[in-house]
Motif scaffolding. Structure first.
Motif, PDB file in Angstrom:
ATOM      1  N   ASP A 166      -1.631  -3.983  15.728  1.00  0.00           N
ATOM      2  CA  ASP A 166      -2.484  -5.177  15.664  1.00  0.00           C
ATOM      3  C   ASP A 166      -2.915  -5.481  14.242  1.00  0.00           C
ATOM      4  N   THR A 167      -3.048  -4.433  13.430  1.00  0.00           N
ATOM      5  CA  THR A 167      -3.521  -4.673  12.067  1.00  0.00           C
ATOM      6  C   THR A 167      -2.361  -4.806  11.091  1.00  0.00           C
ATOM      7  N   TYR A 168      -1.133  -4.830  11.603  1.00  0.00           N
ATOM      8  CA  TYR A 168       0.053  -4.885  10.742  1.00  0.00           C
ATOM      9  C   TYR A 168       0.656  -6.285  10.784  1.00  0.00           C
ATOM     10  N   VAL A 169       0.913  -6.836   9.628  1.00  0.00           N
ATOM     11  CA  VAL A 169       1.492  -8.183   9.594  1.00  0.00           C
ATOM     12  C   VAL A 169       3.016  -8.072   9.504  1.00  0.00           C
ATOM     13  N   ALA A 170       3.697  -8.724  10.431  1.00  0.00           N
ATOM     14  CA  ALA A 170       5.155  -8.726  10.379  1.00  0.00           C
ATOM     15  C   ALA A 170       5.600  -9.924   9.557  1.00  0.00           C
TER      16      ALA A 170
ATOM     17  N   ASN B  18       9.805  -9.509   5.087  1.00  0.00           N
ATOM     18  CA  ASN B  18      10.030  -8.283   4.306  1.00  0.00           C
ATOM     19  C   ASN B  18      10.122  -7.020   5.160  1.00  0.00           C
ATOM     20  N   ASN B  19       9.592  -7.085   6.381  1.00  0.00           N
ATOM     21  CA  ASN B  19       9.573  -5.842   7.171  1.00  0.00           C
ATOM     22  C   ASN B  19      10.014  -6.081   8.619  1.00  0.00           C
ATOM     23  N   ARG B  20      10.630  -7.265   8.852  1.00  0.00           N
ATOM     24  CA  ARG B  20      10.884  -7.685  10.228  1.00  0.00           C
ATOM     25  C   ARG B  20      11.660  -6.639  11.044  1.00  0.00           C
TER      26      ARG B  20
ATOM     27  N   VAL C 257       6.693   2.083  -2.806  1.00  0.00           N
ATOM     28  CA  VAL C 257       5.327   2.558  -2.604  1.00  0.00           C
ATOM     29  C   VAL C 257       4.375   1.436  -2.187  1.00  0.00           C
ATOM     30  N   GLY C 258       3.493   1.741  -1.270  1.00  0.00           N
ATOM     31  CA  GLY C 258       2.442   0.799  -0.897  1.00  0.00           C
ATOM     32  C   GLY C 258       2.917  -0.385  -0.091  1.00  0.00           C
ATOM     33  N   LEU C 259       4.079  -0.260   0.551  1.00  0.00           N
ATOM     34  CA  LEU C 259       4.615  -1.413   1.281  1.00  0.00           C
ATOM     35  C   LEU C 259       4.411  -1.308   2.791  1.00  0.00           C
ATOM     36  N   GLY C 260       3.763  -0.233   3.246  1.00  0.00           N
ATOM     37  CA  GLY C 260       3.411  -0.189   4.667  1.00  0.00           C
ATOM     38  C   GLY C 260       4.227   0.763   5.524  1.00  0.00           C
ATOM     39  N   LYS C 261       4.904   1.732   4.909  1.00  0.00           N
ATOM     40  CA  LYS C 261       5.708   2.668   5.703  1.00  0.00           C
ATOM     41  C   LYS C 261       4.813   3.588   6.538  1.00  0.00           C
ATOM     42  N   THR C 262       3.830   4.179   5.863  1.00  0.00           N
ATOM     43  CA  THR C 262       2.939   5.108   6.582  1.00  0.00           C
ATOM     44  C   THR C 262       2.185   4.379   7.690  1.00  0.00           C
ATOM     45  N   HIS C 263       1.723   3.182   7.370  1.00  0.00           N
ATOM     46  CA  HIS C 263       0.991   2.395   8.365  1.00  0.00           C
ATOM     47  C   HIS C 263       1.860   2.196   9.622  1.00  0.00           C
ATOM     48  N   LEU C 264       3.103   1.765   9.387  1.00  0.00           N
ATOM     49  CA  LEU C 264       3.984   1.455  10.511  1.00  0.00           C
ATOM     50  C   LEU C 264       4.301   2.713  11.314  1.00  0.00           C
TER      51      LEU C 264
ATOM     52  N   LYS D 243      -5.634 -10.731   7.636  1.00  0.00           N
ATOM     53  CA  LYS D 243      -5.722  -9.637   8.604  1.00  0.00           C
ATOM     54  C   LYS D 243      -6.768  -8.612   8.168  1.00  0.00           C
ATOM     55  N   LYS D 244      -6.786  -8.327   6.862  1.00  0.00           N
ATOM     56  CA  LYS D 244      -7.753  -7.346   6.359  1.00  0.00           C
ATOM     57  C   LYS D 244      -9.170  -7.865   6.544  1.00  0.00           C
ATOM     58  N   ILE D 245      -9.346  -9.159   6.279  1.00  0.00           N
ATOM     59  CA  ILE D 245     -10.670  -9.757   6.429  1.00  0.00           C
ATOM     60  C   ILE D 245     -11.105  -9.638   7.888  1.00  0.00           C
TER      61      ILE D 245
ATOM     62  N   ASN E 202       2.406  -4.746  -4.550  1.00  0.00           N
ATOM     63  CA  ASN E 202       2.415  -4.037  -3.276  1.00  0.00           C
ATOM     64  C   ASN E 202       1.122  -4.261  -2.520  1.00  0.00           C
ATOM     65  N   VAL E 203       1.163  -3.876  -1.263  1.00  0.00           N
ATOM     66  CA  VAL E 203       0.059  -4.229  -0.375  1.00  0.00           C
ATOM     67  C   VAL E 203      -1.207  -3.420  -0.695  1.00  0.00           C
ATOM     68  N   ARG E 204      -0.991  -2.220  -1.184  1.00  0.00           N
ATOM     69  CA  ARG E 204      -2.175  -1.420  -1.516  1.00  0.00           C
ATOM     70  C   ARG E 204      -2.987  -2.113  -2.610  1.00  0.00           C
ATOM     71  N   GLU E 205      -2.275  -2.666  -3.600  1.00  0.00           N
ATOM     72  CA  GLU E 205      -2.949  -3.383  -4.682  1.00  0.00           C
ATOM     73  C   GLU E 205      -3.678  -4.615  -4.146  1.00  0.00           C
ATOM     74  N   LEU E 206      -3.012  -5.246  -3.199  1.00  0.00           N
ATOM     75  CA  LEU E 206      -3.575  -6.456  -2.607  1.00  0.00           C
ATOM     76  C   LEU E 206      -4.904  -6.125  -1.910  1.00  0.00           C
ATOM     77  N   GLU E 207      -4.898  -5.045  -1.177  1.00  0.00           N
ATOM     78  CA  GLU E 207      -6.123  -4.614  -0.497  1.00  0.00           C
ATOM     79  C   GLU E 207      -7.219  -4.291  -1.514  1.00  0.00           C
ATOM     80  N   GLY E 208      -6.789  -3.619  -2.593  1.00  0.00           N
ATOM     81  CA  GLY E 208      -7.745  -3.250  -3.638  1.00  0.00           C
ATOM     82  C   GLY E 208      -8.381  -4.500  -4.226  1.00  0.00           C
TER      83      GLY E 208
HETATM   84  P1  ADP Z   1       3.501   3.249   1.994  1.00  0.00           P
HETATM   85  O1  ADP Z   1       3.424   4.349   2.986  1.00  0.00           O
HETATM   86  O2  ADP Z   1       4.749   2.425   2.127  1.00  0.00           O
HETATM   87  O3  ADP Z   1       3.281   3.702   0.580  1.00  0.00           O
HETATM   88  P2  ADP Z   1       1.102   2.367   3.307  1.00  0.00           P
HETATM   89  O4  ADP Z   1       1.560   2.371   4.712  1.00  0.00           O
HETATM   90  O5  ADP Z   1       0.243   3.495   2.862  1.00  0.00           O
HETATM   91  O6  ADP Z   1       2.341   2.226   2.304  1.00  0.00           O
HETATM   92  O7  ADP Z   1       0.388   0.974   3.022  1.00  0.00           O
HETATM   93  C1  ADP Z   1      -0.529   0.762   1.958  1.00  0.00           C
HETATM   94  C2  ADP Z   1      -1.671  -0.105   2.452  1.00  0.00           C
HETATM   95  O8  ADP Z   1      -1.203  -1.406   2.708  1.00  0.00           O
HETATM   96  C3  ADP Z   1      -2.265   0.416   3.752  1.00  0.00           C
HETATM   97  O9  ADP Z   1      -3.655   0.293   3.705  1.00  0.00           O
HETATM   98  C4  ADP Z   1      -1.671  -0.499   4.818  1.00  0.00           C
HETATM   99  O10 ADP Z   1      -2.585  -0.709   5.880  1.00  0.00           O
HETATM  100  C5  ADP Z   1      -1.462  -1.788   4.048  1.00  0.00           C
HETATM  101  N1  ADP Z   1      -0.285  -2.547   4.524  1.00  0.00           N
HETATM  102  C6  ADP Z   1       0.988  -2.422   4.109  1.00  0.00           C
HETATM  103  N2  ADP Z   1       1.787  -3.305   4.730  1.00  0.00           N
HETATM  104  C7  ADP Z   1       1.015  -3.996   5.576  1.00  0.00           C
HETATM  105  C8  ADP Z   1       1.264  -5.063   6.505  1.00  0.00           C
HETATM  106  N3  ADP Z   1       2.483  -5.588   6.684  1.00  0.00           N
HETATM  107  N4  ADP Z   1       0.219  -5.542   7.215  1.00  0.00           N
HETATM  108  C9  ADP Z   1      -1.021  -5.039   7.029  1.00  0.00           C
HETATM  109  N5  ADP Z   1      -1.328  -4.046   6.164  1.00  0.00           N
HETATM  110  C10 ADP Z   1      -0.328  -3.520   5.443  1.00  0.00           C
END
Ligand code: ADP
Ligand code: MG
Length: 448
Positions: free
Chosen positions: A117-121, A124-126, A151-158, A285-287, A312-318
């Protein structure tokens, strides 16, 4: 303090545990577990600093009052008071009780907020997203699932979303998430302690193995051997294995071939950096997941943040956190101006705030083509060249999606944008003058 209200309040906090991201919960919710008093139908909650008080009032108030109503089955009001103000008022010292908060859900080391639910498709990641969903719904279907990307592209999250999803549907499922570094560390220390059997026992009864960042296994022959054994045992029983890596399996260095070939048994999918549209969705989504009132952060601020953070997404969150922090600290309204100030130190000059329109105007100026003509259907050579160059610059500088670029030029088909960009790219290789033009234009636009 009436203990009933203290107990109720603890239930409210517990309720919020399931709602907020772990970081937010630990920083803003969990420490505010003490009711100072309850009077006039109002909970008075102790906060530690003025900053926290202001942040709670601005962002979290509504979610708190909703949770109060849910738990108490009645609406009550809520006020945050700082320790200092209480001390001044009553000349007493209030020491908050540090109670360990015990979460209701036990998911090992999976982060609760890493879910689908918190992951945006996005584009780039379809594929990775779709395959992950299918694996989560029917573990074993693609085995192993191999997700790779930077790095920071959402692998761990997924990967953790898969684990959380499986646990949501089956509380008894045994899901083990492990970073490959930890796998190696534990295995090596089990060798030292002569307890390698105990090490492999941990994997015997699991249903799902999530091994993160397997590139760390490279050069670690013994750990690779051990993982190979575990892999085969689990795979033979059709237990789902998911691995992530920073590169595709064929590019892994110093990994034994038989392990590499195992990775090729299932499905592989990559994740690339998100384009602007996806980044905008991610910020939204983060908001949403921080339960911040969406009116609080205007669309143009969201777009601005998404535009300037394109790595990368981590920077975006930061960056989003930084803007929110800045607004609270300065007690300002959320505007692009303020966001610029908040992000000044992390944004390089090149990523300043140029708009597509500015690029178009600069190119028109440079080639002396009136903007109206450039945006018309004219096929005169200089006009179409200028148009193509605009598309190229907009894509390379702003990273706008092709479709959005097409819209800027009167809703052309996005393939015409692709064609234009390819044409310029090819020309760059043979046409010195064009390279010079591009450099001049970039200089004028303050890029690079
Ligand atoms: P990686 O494992 O690829 O280095 P992470 O899974 O740790 O990256 O993701 C870094 C941050 O970005 C996490 O806080 C994650 O929730 C967020 N993030 C990455 N991709 C997405 C996405 N598609 N939608 C929502 N959050 C994302
Ligand atoms: Mg990771």
């Amino acid at each position: 303090m009436d203990t009933d209200f203290q107990l109720l309040w603890e239930k409210v906090i517990e309720e919020l545990y399931t709602i907020y991201d772990e970081d937010v919960f630990n920083e803003y919710i969990k420490p505010h577990n003490r009711v100072y008093k309850f009077s006039d139908n109002t909970f008075y909650i102790i906060t530690h600093t003025l900053f926290h008080k202001s942040k709670l009032e601005n962002y979290y108030y509504k979610t708190f009052t909703d949770a109060i109503e849910k738990i108490c089955e009645k609406p009550y009001d809520l006020k945050f008071v700082t320790k200092e103000s209480i001390e001044q008022e009553e000349h007493i010292i209030v020491t908050p009780v540090e109670e360990d908060f015990v979460p209701r859900v036990n998911r090992g080391n999976l982060k609760l907020n890493y879910n689908f639910d918190t992951y945006v498709a996005g584009i780039n990641n379809r594929l990775a997203y779709t395959l992950s969903l299918q694996v989560a719904e029917r573990p074993g279907i693609f085995n192993p699932l191999y997700i790779f990307g930077g790095v920071g592209l959402g692998k761990t999250h997924l990967m953790q979303a898969i684990g959380n999803y499986i646990l949501d549907n089956n509380k008894n499922a045994r899901v083990l998430y492990m970073k490959a570094e930890m796998f190696i560390e534990d295995f090596v220390s089990s060798l030292h302690n002569k307890s390698s059997e105990m090490f492999s026992d941990r994997f015997k009864d699991i249903d799902v193995l999530l091994l993160d960042d397997i590139q760390f296994l490279s050069n670690k022959e013994e750990s690779q051997n051990e993982f190979f054994k575990i892999f085969d045992i689990l795979h033979n029983q059709n237990k789902q294995i998911v691995v992530t890596s920073d590169r595709k399996s064929s590019e892994l260095k110093n990994i034994m071939d038989r392990l590499r070939s195992r990775f090729e048994w299932g499905m592989q999918a990559d994740i690339t950096p998100p384009d602007l549209e996806t980044r905008i969705e991610i910020v939204k989504k983060k908001i949403q997941s921080e339960r911040i009132d969406s009116d609080f952060i205007p669309e143009d601020v969201i777009v601005y943040i998404a535009k300037v953070c394109n790595n990368n997404v981590r920077e975006l969150e930061g960056a989003l956190k930084r803007v929110l922090f800045y607004i609270t600290l300065e007690n300002e309204n959320c505007t692009v101006e303020i966001a610029k100030k908040a992000l000044k130190s992390i944004i390089s000059e090149s990523q300043s705030d140029i708009t597509a329109n500015e690029i178009i105007e600069k190119v028109c100026d440079y080639y002396k083509v009136p903007k109206k003509i450039l945006l018309s259907k004219s096929r005169k050579k200089i006009v179409s060249h200028s148009r193509h160059l605009c598309m190229y610059l907009i894509r390379t500088i702003l990273d706008l999606p092709y479709k959005q670029i097409a819209n800027l030029f009167g809703g052309k088909d996005h393939t015409s944008v692709l064609y234009a960009i390819d044409k310029i790219k090819l020309n760059i290789q043979v046409n010195e003058e064009l390279v010079q033009d591009i450099n001049n234009l970039k200089k004028q636009l303050n890029v690079e």
